[in-house]
Enzyme design. Structure first.
Site, short mmCIF file in Angstrom:
data_model
loop_
_atom_site.label_atom_id
_atom_site.label_comp_id
_atom_site.label_asym_id
_atom_site.label_seq_id
_atom_site.Cartn_x
_atom_site.Cartn_y
_atom_site.Cartn_z
N CYS A 68 23.71 -3.26 12.57
CA CYS A 68 23.69 -2.15 11.89
C CYS A 68 24.46 -0.79 12.43
O CYS A 68 23.91 -0.57 13.66
CB CYS A 68 22.43 -1.83 11.28
SG CYS A 68 22.43 -0.36 10.10
N GLU A 323 -11.35 4.24 -2.40
CA GLU A 323 -9.97 4.43 -2.33
C GLU A 323 -9.95 5.77 -3.12
O GLU A 323 -10.54 6.09 -3.90
CB GLU A 323 -9.28 3.55 -3.21
CG GLU A 323 -7.87 3.85 -3.21
CD GLU A 323 -7.00 4.32 -2.01
OE1 GLU A 323 -6.28 5.40 -1.89
OE2 GLU A 323 -7.09 3.40 -1.00
N CYS A 393 -1.99 1.80 11.83
CA CYS A 393 -0.47 1.74 11.83
C CYS A 393 -0.02 2.68 13.22
O CYS A 393 1.19 3.11 13.05
CB CYS A 393 0.32 2.15 10.62
SG CYS A 393 -0.48 3.77 10.02
#
Length: 438
Positions: A68, A323, A393
Site C-alpha cells: 500500500c 451498556e 484495546c
C-alpha cells in the site's frame, strides 16, 4: 543534519525506537527493528527526540515492502514482516505491564501468552470509516486523516478492507459527487460495513442536520456498492458525534454479521469489532477463562450489541448486560431476542449501575480505550466475582487497571494478546483475573 541510529524495537505507536549518539531515546517514523538508519530529527525534547528515516543504511531482516502506497497512515506497520508485528505487539503488552502495571518482569513473561495471529493479514476489516474533504477544485474527496493530521488523504481503495468494501471509496466518491452537484449536503463522514459471511453491505452517511435528498441518495448510492442497507445518521460534526437520529433510506436499515455461531444486527452508530474472525477468538478466550457452570450469574459491562453477552447466555449463564449507548442497547435487546436468550439489559453507565447488581459469579468488562472509570475496580471487588475477564484495546490503560485489580484482591492469571489489527500497532488483550482467597 542527520544521525545514524540502530533501531532496537517498535514503540506502542507507528515509530521505531533507538538511541542517538548522545544516548537520548529517539522515535523514528518508518523504521523497523534491526534497521540502521539515518534519522532526520524534527523535534527534540530534553528526554527524547522524534524523527523520520532519511535513508536506510542497513535494512533489518524483518523489513518488507508494503503493498500500500496511499500514505493515509492506516497501516503504519506494513513495512514489518507479520511475525515481527506479532512479536512487537506482545513485547508492548509485556512492557506496559512492567512499566505501568508494576508487575515483576519474570512473572510478566510467564503470564503473557504469544500474540494470536490473524488468519488474514490484509483484507480483514469489515468496516471503513471515511472522512470527507475537498480537492483543489472544491470537489468532495473520501479518505483518511493521518494520525495528528487535519487534511484528508484521498483513497480509491483500502487493502485492509475485505473484498466487498475494499474499492468502496472510489465508487462512493463518484456517486456522492454526482448527488451533491454544486450543493453542500452536509456529509462529514461515510461509514461502510461489509460481511463476508452474510454478504450484507451497509453505507452510512453521517450528515449535519438539515435538508437532504433522500430519494435521490437511495437511487444513486444503492447501486454504487451493491448495498443491502443505506442509512443517514444525523449528528453534529466533531469528536462527540452526538447522534440525533438515524434515517433508513433504503434496504434493511441495519447491518448483519455472523459471529461465534450467532447473528448480530448492528445499527450504524453502534460499535462492532472490525475483524470478525479474530473477534471470535476474543469470545473463545473469555468463555474458556471464565470457566462458567450452567446458571452462573454473570455481568457484562460495556456490553455493546452483545458480542459476549449472547454467546455466554447461549452457554447457559444468567447474564445481565450494562451498556450506555442508546443504539447499542436497542441492538443488544434485539440480538438477544433473535438468539432466543433471556438477557437482563441495563441501559446506563457501568460505574453507576455495577453496585446495584449484587454479588456475581463472574464478570466481563470490555471498556473503551480510556479503560475503567475511577471506582469501577473497587465496585467489581465489592461484587466479589470469582473470575473477571477484562478485554482491552489499549495496553497502557489496561496495565494501569491491572495494578488496581491486584491492589483490590484479584490476581492476573493470564493475558493473551490477540491481533485484530494487522499492519498497525493496535492490539487487543484478553486477561483473566482470579480472586485472591488469602
Amino acid at each position: 543534519m542527520t544521525d545514524t541510529v540502530q533501531i532496537d524495537r517498535m514503540s506502542y505507536g507507528s515509530a521505531g525506537v533507538g538511541r542517538l549518539p548522545d544516548g537520548k531515546t529517539v522515535f523514528v517514523e518508518g523504521a523497523a527493528p534491526g534497521d540502521v538508519v539515518e534519522v532526520a530529527l524534527r523535534e527534540e525534547k530534553p528526554r527524547f527526540a522524534r524523527g523520520t528515516v532519511a535513508r536506510v543504511v542497513e535494512p533489518s531482516p524483518v523489513r518488507v515492502d508494503s503493498p500500500c502506497a496511499a500514505g493515509c497512515g492506516g497501516c503504519p506497520w506494513a513495512h514489518l514482516s507479520y511475525d515481527a508485528q506479532l512479536a512487537a505487539k506482545r513485547a508492548n503488552v509485556v512492557d506496559a505491564l512492567v512499566r505501568v502495571g508494576h508487575l515483576d518482569g519474570e512473572r510478566t513473561e510467564a503470564v503473557v501468552a504469544s500474540c494470536v495471529p490473524s488468519k488474514r493479514e490484509w483484507g480483514y476489516r469489515n468496516k471503513l470509516e471515511l472522512a470527507c474533504g475537498a480537492d483543489a477544485a472544491g470537489r468532495l474527496v473520501l479518505g483518511m486523516r493521518p494520525e495528528g493530521g487535519s487534511q484528508v488523504v484521498p483513497l480509491d481503495a483500502c487493502p485492509l478492507a475485505n473484498r466487498l468494501i475494499e474499492r468502496s471509496p472510489k465508487a462512493l466518491r463518484g456517486a456522492l459527487r454526482f448527488l451533491a452537484g454544486a450543493d453542500d449536503l452536509g456529509i462529514f463522514r461515510v461509514g461502510v460495513r461489509g460481511s463476508l459471511r452474510t454478504k450484507d453491505v451497509e453505507v452510512a452517511l453521517w450528515t449535519a442536520p438539515g435538508p437532504f435528498p433522500r430519494a435521490a441518495a437511495a437511487k444513486m448510492l444503492g447501486s454504487a456498492c451493491k448495498s443491502t442497507s443505506l442509512v443517514r445518521v444525523v449528528a453534529e460534526p466533531g469528536r462527540a458525534r452526538k447522534v440525533k437520529k438515524v434515517e433508513a433510506l433504503a434496504g434493511k436499515g441495519c447491518w448483519e454479521e455472523e459471529l461465534a455461531g450467532c447473528r448480530f444486527l448492528t445499527s450504524a452508530p453502534s460499535f462492532f469489532q472490525v475483524n470478525t474472525a479474530q473477534a471470535e477468538k476474543l469470545v473463545e478466550l473469555v468463555r474458556e477463562g471464565l470457566d462458567l457452570s450452567s446458571g452462573a450469574y454473570v455481568a457484562d459491562l460495556y456490553a455493546g450489541g452483545g458480542t459476549f453477552s449472547v454467546p455466554l447466555a447461549l452457554a447457559g449463564a444468567d447474564v445481565v448486560a450494562v451498556e450506555s449507548a442508546g443504539s447499542s442497547v436497542r441492538d443488544l435487546r434485539r440480538n438477544a431476542e433473535r438468539a432466543g436468550v433471556d438477557i437482563e439489559v441495563v441501559g446506563g453507565d457501568a460505574a453507576r449501575e455495577l453496585p446495584e447488581l449484587g454479588e456475581l459469579d463472574a464478570l466481563v468488562v470490555d471498556p473503551p480505550r480510556a479503560g475503567l472509570a475511577a471506582g469501577v475496580v473497587d465496585s467489581i471487588a465489592a461484587a466479589a466475582p470469582a473470575r473477571v475477564a477484562y478485554v482491552s484495546c489499549d495496553p497502557q490503560t489496561w496495565a494501569r487497571d491491572v495494578a488496581l485489580f491486584e491492589q483490590a484482591g484479584y490476581r492476573l492469571a493470564r493475558a493473551t494478546p490477540v491481533d485484530l489489527f494487522p499492519q498497525t500497532y493496535h492490539v487487543e488483550v484478553v486477561s483473566i483475573f482470579t480472586r485472591d482467597e488469602r
